[in-house]
Design an enzyme around this catalytic site. Sequence first.
Site: not given
Ligand code: AMP
Length: 114
Positions: A100, A102, A93-94
Amino acid sequence: MDCIFCRIVSGEIPATIVARNEFAVAFRDLNPQAPTHVLVIPTRHFESATEVPEDERVAVLGQLLRLAVAVAEQLGVALGGYRTVINTGKQGGQTVDHLHVHLLGGRQMHWPPG
Ligand code: AMP
């Protein structure tokens, strides 16, 4: 390199930063899934956990979790409990290809995750 999270590290694009040190930056997720939703990322670019060289994993992943725990304490969710998640790759789900963690808190979490 055109990586949105690298641009947050450099300050090129804005984010609500809640903590940072030489290894990692923690900032609010744009689309929060819980009352507290923070992303903790390494200042160096790694596409995913798998892409961190084996001999650097203890240091890189350790620093991320170390800052995530500190932020949980700082933001007041440590006592009630919280969840740390690393989505890796397509089936994981990345969606952003910069490693990163969460940090989610402030509500009851459920299992299994979706
Ligand atoms: P994932 O789906 O684990 O790759 O998580 C990516 C996360 O990044 C998601 O929860 C998005 O809401 C978050 N995200 C994407 N762009 C930004 C941004 N510019 N600032 C803060 N969060 C972001």
